[in-house]
Write a protein that holds these residues in place. Structure first.
Motif, PDB file in Angstrom:
ATOM      1  N   VAL A 120       0.888  -1.162   0.000  1.00 44.03           N
ATOM      2  CA  VAL A 120       0.000   0.000   0.000  1.00 44.03           C
ATOM      3  C   VAL A 120       0.924   1.209   0.000  1.00 44.03           C
ATOM      4  CG1 VAL A 120      -1.771   1.247   1.294  1.00 44.03           C
ATOM      5  CG2 VAL A 120      -1.745  -1.266   1.323  1.00 44.03           C
ATOM      6  N   ILE A 121       0.837   2.005  -1.044  1.00 43.66           N
ATOM      7  CA  ILE A 121       1.847   3.070  -1.176  1.00 43.66           C
ATOM      8  C   ILE A 121       1.244   4.459  -1.262  1.00 43.66           C
ATOM      9  CG2 ILE A 121       2.021   2.632  -3.686  1.00 43.66           C
ATOM     10  CD1 ILE A 121       5.017   3.629  -3.319  1.00 43.66           C
ATOM     11  N   ARG A 122       1.836   5.362  -0.495  1.00 43.52           N
ATOM     12  CA  ARG A 122       1.541   6.806  -0.637  1.00 43.52           C
ATOM     13  C   ARG A 122       2.848   7.497  -0.971  1.00 43.52           C
ATOM     14  NH1 ARG A 122      -1.909  10.796   3.188  1.00 43.52           N
ATOM     15  NH2 ARG A 122      -3.520   9.617   2.109  1.00 43.52           N
ATOM     16  N   HIS A 123       2.766   8.367  -1.972  1.00 40.26           N
ATOM     17  CA  HIS A 123       3.979   9.059  -2.423  1.00 40.26           C
ATOM     18  C   HIS A 123       3.596  10.426  -2.971  1.00 40.26           C
ATOM     19  CE1 HIS A 123       7.817   9.738  -4.499  1.00 40.26           C
ATOM     20  NE2 HIS A 123       8.305   8.745  -3.780  1.00 40.26           N
ATOM     21  N   SER A 124       4.516  11.361  -2.882  1.00 42.46           N
ATOM     22  CA  SER A 124       4.212  12.728  -3.343  1.00 42.46           C
ATOM     23  C   SER A 124       4.220  12.842  -4.865  1.00 42.46           C
ATOM     24  CB  SER A 124       5.227  13.713  -2.755  1.00 42.46           C
ATOM     25  OG  SER A 124       6.527  13.312  -3.142  1.00 42.46           O
TER      26      SER A 124
END
Ligand code: CP
Length: 331
Positions: A120-124
């Protein structure tokens, strides 16, 4: 997919959506969204159980890889995985070897090499989740990529609205505020339109994304700079956070002027309620109280803000379940 029952949540779904990843709201057609929301409704019952645990993902490993700050999304994915009995590991940029200069690719390949089932990835960076999905065999869920998309937010928003309003087909949802810097608006537009809702985007001219006119014309949603004209016909008003951290220039003269033009103030709450006593208010959070939303509106009986947080766990359980459960039985 037919709705699952509480009993069948502990076994693989008989029908599941065919995508390997959830990267964009456009990955899901109407039936797939409905299947996820139906399962989420069943998953929601786990929250009120004394023992909040289903064996569904026992033996599976989910890694939450967060390169941007988060309270709601990261916590709810962690709870969702744990309530489904998966092993959940949280990795954030701060405290990982990213802070020593390791690239995103090397970080992702390193974690994937440990044998994880889902990332599960969050990135700018917009597109980061799509890129990661090309590097690994694990399932990838986009937990927010830059100003691009936040598909599980749109699912939990639809779930929360549907709980109060019923079927969203033909319902009028106004999405208000900082459209330019929002990933929530793009995913919500796709999901709400797929479900047949009418959507009006409301923002000052400086915060209307360039090119949105062509999208609106082809997809049939409305654009407005006049919140007071839109409010009386809205079934749901979704206020967006003013994302100052993404603003490089002055998008409005003063905070006070923004609130006067586009804030959900107490008088506007009264207008909304007078016109439609059943209308609801959403905000993805975190809120700038007093800027885009007054405390009176955030805490009103019509506000779904905490319902959205609660739904976040159920919807993310459902997404993990649909992606991972019974995978070994799929051809
Ligand atoms: N709505 C949302 O994505 O909140 P977080 O940044 O706290 O995860």
């Amino acid at each position: 997919m037919s709705p699952t029952t509480a009993a069948t949540l502990e076994t693989p779904p008989t029908t599941r959506h065919t995508k390997r990843h959830l990267l964009s709201s456009a990955d899901l057609d109407r039936d797939q969204i409905k299947a996820i929301l139906d399962t989420a409704a069943e998953m929601h019952t786990v929250q009120s159980r004394e023992v909040k645990k289903l064996p569904t993902l026992r033996g599976r490993t989910v890694v939450n890889l967060f390169f941007e700050d988060s309270t709601r999304t990261r916590s709810s994915f962690e709870i969702a995985g744990k309530w489904l009995s998966a092993d959940v590991i949280n990795v954030s940029a701060k405290g990982s070897s990213t802070s020593k200069g390791e690239s995103l690719r090397d970080t992702v390949l390193t974690i994937a090499a440990m044998g994880v089932d889902a990332l599960v990835i969050r990135h700018s960076a917009s597109g980061a989740a799509h890129q990661v999905a090309q590097w690994v065999d694990a399932h990838v869920v986009n937990a927010g990529d830059g100003m691009h998309e936040h598909p599980t937010q749109a699912l939990l928003d639809a779930y929360s609205m549907q709980q109060r309003l019923g079927d969203l087909e033909g319902r009028h949802v106004a999405i208000v505020g900082d459209l330019t810097h929002s990933r929530v608006v793009r995913s919500n537009l796709i999901t709400l339109r797929t479900l047949g809702a009418k959507v009006t985007l409301v923002a000052p001219p400086t915060l209307m994304p360039s090119g949105i006119g062509a999208w609106a014309a082809s997809d049939g949603f409305e654009l407005s700079h006049d919140l007071d004209a839109v409010l009386p016909t809205a079934d749901a008003v979704m206020m967006l956070r003013v994302q100052r951290e993404r603003m490089s220039g002055g998008f409005f003269p003063t905070a006070r002027e923004y609130t006067v033009g586009y804030g959900l103030t107490r008088p506007r709450l009264e207008t909304l309620t007078r016109a439609n006593p059943d209308a609801v208010i959403c905000h993805p959070g975190p809120m700038n109280r007093g800027l885009e939303i007054a405390a009176d509106a955030a805490d009103a009986a019509q506000s779904l803000v905490l319902d959205q947080v609660s739904a976040g766990v159920a919807v993310r359980m459902s997404v993990l379940y649909h992606l991972l459960s019974g995978e070994e039985t799929q051809s």
